[in-house]
Scaffold this motif. Structure first.
Motif, PDB file in Angstrom:
ATOM      1  N   ARG A  78       0.817  -1.208   0.000  1.00 50.94           N
ATOM      2  CA  ARG A  78       0.000   0.000   0.000  1.00 50.94           C
ATOM      3  C   ARG A  78       0.855   1.264   0.000  1.00 50.94           C
ATOM      4  O   ARG A  78       0.359   2.360   0.216  1.00 50.94           O
ATOM      5  CB  ARG A  78      -0.920   0.013   1.231  1.00 50.94           C
ATOM      6  CG  ARG A  78      -1.850  -1.158   1.349  1.00 50.94           C
ATOM      7  CD  ARG A  78      -3.226  -0.998   0.784  1.00 50.94           C
ATOM      8  NE  ARG A  78      -3.815   0.287   1.037  1.00 50.94           N
ATOM      9  CZ  ARG A  78      -4.457   0.987   0.111  1.00 50.94           C
ATOM     10  NH1 ARG A  78      -4.588   0.522  -1.096  1.00 50.94           N
ATOM     11  NH2 ARG A  78      -4.983   2.155   0.389  1.00 50.94           N
ATOM     12  N   ASP A  81      -0.211   4.352  -2.387  1.00 47.98           N
ATOM     13  CA  ASP A  81      -1.394   5.078  -1.918  1.00 47.98           C
ATOM     14  C   ASP A  81      -1.105   5.858  -0.639  1.00 47.98           C
ATOM     15  O   ASP A  81      -1.586   6.974  -0.468  1.00 47.98           O
ATOM     16  CB  ASP A  81      -2.557   4.111  -1.687  1.00 47.98           C
ATOM     17  CG  ASP A  81      -3.023   3.454  -2.972  1.00 47.98           C
ATOM     18  OD1 ASP A  81      -2.897   4.086  -4.045  1.00 47.98           O
ATOM     19  OD2 ASP A  81      -3.521   2.321  -2.911  1.00 47.98           O
ATOM     20  N   GLU A  82      -0.323   5.268   0.261  1.00 48.31           N
ATOM     21  CA  GLU A  82       0.000   5.939   1.520  1.00 48.31           C
ATOM     22  C   GLU A  82       0.890   7.160   1.285  1.00 48.31           C
ATOM     23  O   GLU A  82       0.705   8.198   1.925  1.00 48.31           O
ATOM     24  CB  GLU A  82       0.656   4.959   2.482  1.00 48.31           C
ATOM     25  CG  GLU A  82      -0.305   3.903   2.992  1.00 48.31           C
ATOM     26  CD  GLU A  82       0.357   2.787   3.779  1.00 48.31           C
ATOM     27  OE1 GLU A  82       1.585   2.858   4.031  1.00 48.31           O
ATOM     28  OE2 GLU A  82      -0.345   1.821   4.137  1.00 48.31           O
ATOM     29  N   ILE A  84       1.006   9.015  -1.508  1.00 51.25           N
ATOM     30  CA  ILE A  84       0.185  10.051  -2.141  1.00 51.25           C
ATOM     31  C   ILE A  84      -0.741  10.705  -1.117  1.00 51.25           C
ATOM     32  O   ILE A  84      -0.876  11.936  -1.080  1.00 51.25           O
ATOM     33  CB  ILE A  84      -0.613   9.477  -3.326  1.00 51.25           C
ATOM     34  CG1 ILE A  84       0.338   9.174  -4.481  1.00 51.25           C
ATOM     35  CG2 ILE A  84      -1.703  10.448  -3.775  1.00 51.25           C
ATOM     36  CD1 ILE A  84      -0.302   8.524  -5.668  1.00 51.25           C
ATOM     37  N   ALA A  85      -1.364   9.913  -0.272  1.00 47.48           N
ATOM     38  CA  ALA A  85      -2.257  10.475   0.747  1.00 47.48           C
ATOM     39  C   ALA A  85      -1.504  11.415   1.685  1.00 47.48           C
ATOM     40  O   ALA A  85      -1.996  12.498   2.026  1.00 47.48           O
ATOM     41  CB  ALA A  85      -2.926   9.351   1.541  1.00 47.48           C
ATOM     42  N   ALA A  86      -0.310  11.032   2.086  1.00 44.59           N
ATOM     43  CA  ALA A  86       0.483  11.872   2.980  1.00 44.59           C
ATOM     44  C   ALA A  86       0.965  13.136   2.270  1.00 44.59           C
ATOM     45  O   ALA A  86       0.952  14.229   2.853  1.00 44.59           O
ATOM     46  CB  ALA A  86       1.666  11.083   3.524  1.00 44.59           C
ATOM     47  N   ARG A  88      -0.502  14.739  -0.109  1.00 43.34           N
ATOM     48  CA  ARG A  88      -1.645  15.643  -0.279  1.00 43.34           C
ATOM     49  C   ARG A  88      -1.853  16.530   0.940  1.00 43.34           C
ATOM     50  O   ARG A  88      -2.426  17.606   0.836  1.00 43.34           O
ATOM     51  CB  ARG A  88      -2.924  14.853  -0.530  1.00 43.34           C
ATOM     52  CG  ARG A  88      -3.003  14.277  -1.901  1.00 43.34           C
ATOM     53  CD  ARG A  88      -4.298  13.545  -2.087  1.00 43.34           C
ATOM     54  NE  ARG A  88      -4.289  12.889  -3.372  1.00 43.34           N
ATOM     55  CZ  ARG A  88      -5.350  12.432  -3.993  1.00 43.34           C
ATOM     56  NH1 ARG A  88      -6.521  12.542  -3.436  1.00 43.34           N
ATOM     57  NH2 ARG A  88      -5.239  11.864  -5.165  1.00 43.34           N
ATOM     58  N   GLU A  89      -1.384  16.087   2.082  1.00 40.02           N
ATOM     59  CA  GLU A  89      -1.564  16.830   3.331  1.00 40.02           C
ATOM     60  C   GLU A  89      -0.519  17.933   3.526  1.00 40.02           C
ATOM     61  O   GLU A  89      -0.636  18.720   4.457  1.00 40.02           O
ATOM     62  CB  GLU A  89      -1.529  15.876   4.525  1.00 40.02           C
ATOM     63  CG  GLU A  89      -2.627  14.829   4.501  1.00 40.02           C
ATOM     64  CD  GLU A  89      -4.020  15.447   4.523  1.00 40.02           C
ATOM     65  OE1 GLU A  89      -4.229  16.401   5.287  1.00 40.02           O
ATOM     66  OE2 GLU A  89      -4.887  14.977   3.749  1.00 40.02           O
ATOM     67  N   THR A  98       2.138  11.264 -11.211  1.00 37.52           N
ATOM     68  CA  THR A  98       2.663   9.902 -11.166  1.00 37.52           C
ATOM     69  C   THR A  98       3.177   9.516 -12.545  1.00 37.52           C
ATOM     70  O   THR A  98       2.689  10.013 -13.568  1.00 37.52           O
ATOM     71  CB  THR A  98       1.595   8.889 -10.715  1.00 37.52           C
ATOM     72  OG1 THR A  98       0.512   8.896 -11.649  1.00 37.52           O
ATOM     73  CG2 THR A  98       1.068   9.225  -9.332  1.00 37.52           C
ATOM     74  N   LEU A 128       7.616  11.756   4.695  1.00 37.91           N
ATOM     75  CA  LEU A 128       6.617  11.036   3.907  1.00 37.91           C
ATOM     76  C   LEU A 128       6.980   9.548   3.878  1.00 37.91           C
ATOM     77  O   LEU A 128       8.155   9.194   3.791  1.00 37.91           O
ATOM     78  CB  LEU A 128       6.542  11.591   2.485  1.00 37.91           C
ATOM     79  CG  LEU A 128       6.002  13.012   2.332  1.00 37.91           C
ATOM     80  CD1 LEU A 128       6.160  13.489   0.889  1.00 37.91           C
ATOM     81  CD2 LEU A 128       4.559  13.099   2.774  1.00 37.91           C
TER      82      LEU A 128
END
Length: 151
Positions: A78, A81-82, A84-86, A88-89, A98, A128
């Motif tokens: 994962r 996805d992890e 990218i999610a981090a 974004r913050e 990507t 990250l």
């Protein structure tokens, strides 16, 4: 899909997105009703996704832009996805792209100055998850930056 009239409307809209429907119609030499129907159709089909304010971040005191090429640690299922999610913050990350190939992601990062960039890099980027390698490219000048499409 698009005819000449649609293209004319899109060219005028790209040139000045603040135009009212009546002004846009006048520039395209069509009625306001026709212009409105065409715009509605292009919006509902996803061709025109919306209008937004483009803010010059340099005018707000951000003087540094860095493009970070990130290679992902691919041992975690994962991880992508992890990461990218981090990312974004992080408020200073303006864009995440990507790729296929040696580089997995590109992060466009802004900062007020080099000291601020160093703080963002140390406190937010290096923390990250799942990063195997980072290559930083410091922006020297923007030779061309055009959002308009050749319609």
């Amino acid at each position: 899909m698009l005819d000449d009239l649609d293209r004319r409307i899109l060219r005028q809209l790209q040139a000045d997105p603040t135009l009212s429907t009546a002004d846009l119609a006048a520039r395209c030499r069509i009625t306001a009703a026709t212009c409105w129907r065409r715009l509605e159709r292009m919006q509902s089909s996803g061709i025109v996704r919306g209008q937004e304010a483009v803010i010059d971040w340099a005018a707000l005191g951000y003087a540094v832009e860095v493009s970070l090429r990130v290679t992902l640690d691919k041992t975690q299922p994962r991880g992508f996805d992890e990461l990218i999610a981090a990312a974004r913050e992080v408020p200073e990350v303006l864009e995440i792209q990507t790729f296929l190939g040696r580089v997995d992601l590109r992060l466009s990062v802004i900062a007020r100055d080099m000291a601020h960039y160093q703080q963002v890099y140390r406190d937010r980027i290096l923390t990250l998850p799942h990063i195997a390698d980072i290559e930083a490219l410091m922006l020297i000048s923007r030779v061309k930056s055009d959002e308009a499409l050749p319609i």
